[in-house]
Scaffold this motif. Sequence first.
Motif, short mmCIF file in Angstrom:
data_model
loop_
_atom_site.label_atom_id
_atom_site.label_comp_id
_atom_site.label_asym_id
_atom_site.label_seq_id
_atom_site.Cartn_x
_atom_site.Cartn_y
_atom_site.Cartn_z
N LYS A 78 0.86 -1.18 0.00
CA LYS A 78 0.00 0.00 0.00
C LYS A 78 0.90 1.23 0.00
O LYS A 78 1.73 1.40 0.88
CB LYS A 78 -0.93 0.01 1.22
N GLN A 79 0.70 2.06 -1.01
CA GLN A 79 1.52 3.25 -1.17
C GLN A 79 0.70 4.48 -0.78
O GLN A 79 -0.48 4.57 -1.10
CB GLN A 79 1.99 3.37 -2.63
N TYR A 80 1.32 5.43 -0.10
CA TYR A 80 0.58 6.60 0.37
C TYR A 80 1.53 7.76 0.62
O TYR A 80 2.75 7.60 0.59
CB TYR A 80 -0.19 6.27 1.67
N ARG A 81 0.93 8.92 0.87
CA ARG A 81 1.72 10.13 1.13
C ARG A 81 1.35 10.68 2.50
O ARG A 81 0.19 10.73 2.87
CB ARG A 81 1.43 11.19 0.06
N GLU A 82 2.36 11.09 3.26
CA GLU A 82 2.12 11.65 4.60
C GLU A 82 2.18 13.18 4.55
O GLU A 82 2.53 13.79 3.54
CB GLU A 82 3.17 11.11 5.58
N LYS A 83 1.84 13.80 5.68
CA LYS A 83 1.81 15.26 5.75
C LYS A 83 3.18 15.89 5.54
O LYS A 83 3.28 17.07 5.20
CB LYS A 83 1.24 15.70 7.11
N ASP A 84 4.26 15.11 5.76
CA ASP A 84 5.60 15.66 5.55
C ASP A 84 5.95 15.78 4.07
O ASP A 84 7.04 16.24 3.70
CB ASP A 84 6.65 14.80 6.27
N GLY A 85 5.01 15.38 3.20
CA GLY A 85 5.24 15.47 1.76
C GLY A 85 5.98 14.29 1.18
O GLY A 85 6.12 14.18 -0.04
N GLN A 86 6.45 13.39 2.04
CA GLN A 86 7.18 12.21 1.58
C GLN A 86 6.21 11.08 1.20
O GLN A 86 5.07 11.03 1.67
CB GLN A 86 8.11 11.71 2.69
N PHE A 87 6.68 10.19 0.34
CA PHE A 87 5.88 9.05 -0.10
C PHE A 87 6.39 7.78 0.57
O PHE A 87 7.60 7.54 0.67
CB PHE A 87 5.95 8.92 -1.62
N TYR A 88 5.46 6.95 1.04
CA TYR A 88 5.79 5.75 1.80
C TYR A 88 5.04 4.56 1.22
O TYR A 88 4.09 4.71 0.45
CB TYR A 88 5.36 5.90 3.26
#
Length: 438
Positions: free
Chosen positions: A357-367
């Motif tokens: 599962k790929q997603y983006r956090e509030k820090d602007g980074q992609f995880y």
Amino acid sequence: MNSQTRTRILTGITTTGTPHLGNYVGAIRPTVQASRDTRTDGFYFLADYHALIKCDEPARIQRSTLEIAASWIASGLDPDKVPFYRQSDIPEIPELTWLLTCVTGKGVLNRAHAYKAAVDKNNAAGHDPDSDVSAGLFMYPVLMGADILMFKAHKVPVGRDQIQHIEMARDMASSFNHLYGEHFVLPEAVIEESVALLPGLDGRKMSKSYDNTIPLFAPAAQMRKQIAAIVTDSKAPGEPKATEGSALFQIYQAFASAEETAAMARAYAEGIGWGDAKQMLFERIDREIAPMREHYQALIDNPAQMDKILLAGADKARQLATPFMRELRHAVGLRALSSGSAAPVAKETKTALPSFKQYREKDGQFYFKLVDAKGQILLQSLGFASPKEAGQTIARLQSEGPDALASLRPVLEPASETADFLDDTLRLLKASHEASQK
């Protein structure tokens, strides 16, 4: 490739406004092109249930449905070759929405971007967090999940802001499959990096909310007048002009060939006057749109014919939806009392593969994370600067399995599972990936 292994692609447009050039370039034109790919099966629908979340004007929703349907067909979508339907003509979709609601955690929906944005806005204004937040907005991801899962779509073309909804649909499918057996296909988001996002008359993204759009099938005289209103700088004829940041140039590029775009870039460098540049833009757009305009108007003038086309598309879609819904009802226990023993039976054990599962956090980074069917995290990445880097890392883990771990350790958090268990899991995923490539 037989019908059971063909890739299914699903696309919908919410019926809340008049289609404009940005909709055409970003959604309508690419989906029409995709519909002609003989290697795939496409499903195309008018998301009028979704429109109710955003709009409380019945006449506007009705008119928008007609305009979007006519735009799609006039642009080349062939309703005889693909299922093309109104969401509200498929009664199985709201029924499936309820089944999915019963396996979807409220905590998952709490994290939906649209809902979180509404709550954050209320908190910032000092209001109750859920003030003016409808249950429809909160449940939007479940309805979208039903749209996708009903037709076992493999791929869903979306913008980056919609990736989370596809991941939620995967979560819903995994949860249902874990409880009731393997019924749903886990969909994948498809991000078209090459699809242009058109600027509007004022240079901002072309959007109804900014009131800066150019209607797709406006009469030629109206389109010329609106193009003439595109904001440009004050440079006079003869002065070189920059293509970078030029809304006019970006719109031209979305319609022109590579050769035409290069010629316009040279004209900019040589100091073309803005009036001449706008005339060139109008002529280039009209060359593509004009042949469709008459067909569009004929469809608009005959709404009964459009109803007939959409109902025929719904019949085609329901040939799949009705038996599948019957299967799902039986799976959850909504079945005839005479269909078998009513005594409790042991649940058939069916284990879904873990998934990324790929997603983006509030820090602007992609995880990304690797989770099992119960949602337990097996592997967690550190942050990446772009979704492409995250996706490439996932691709390596899928294709190389545990062999990729050693070189990828710097971008992964320490695994919470034992090394042997993680290695076995990655081997299974590698084998599944290899089988899918055959």
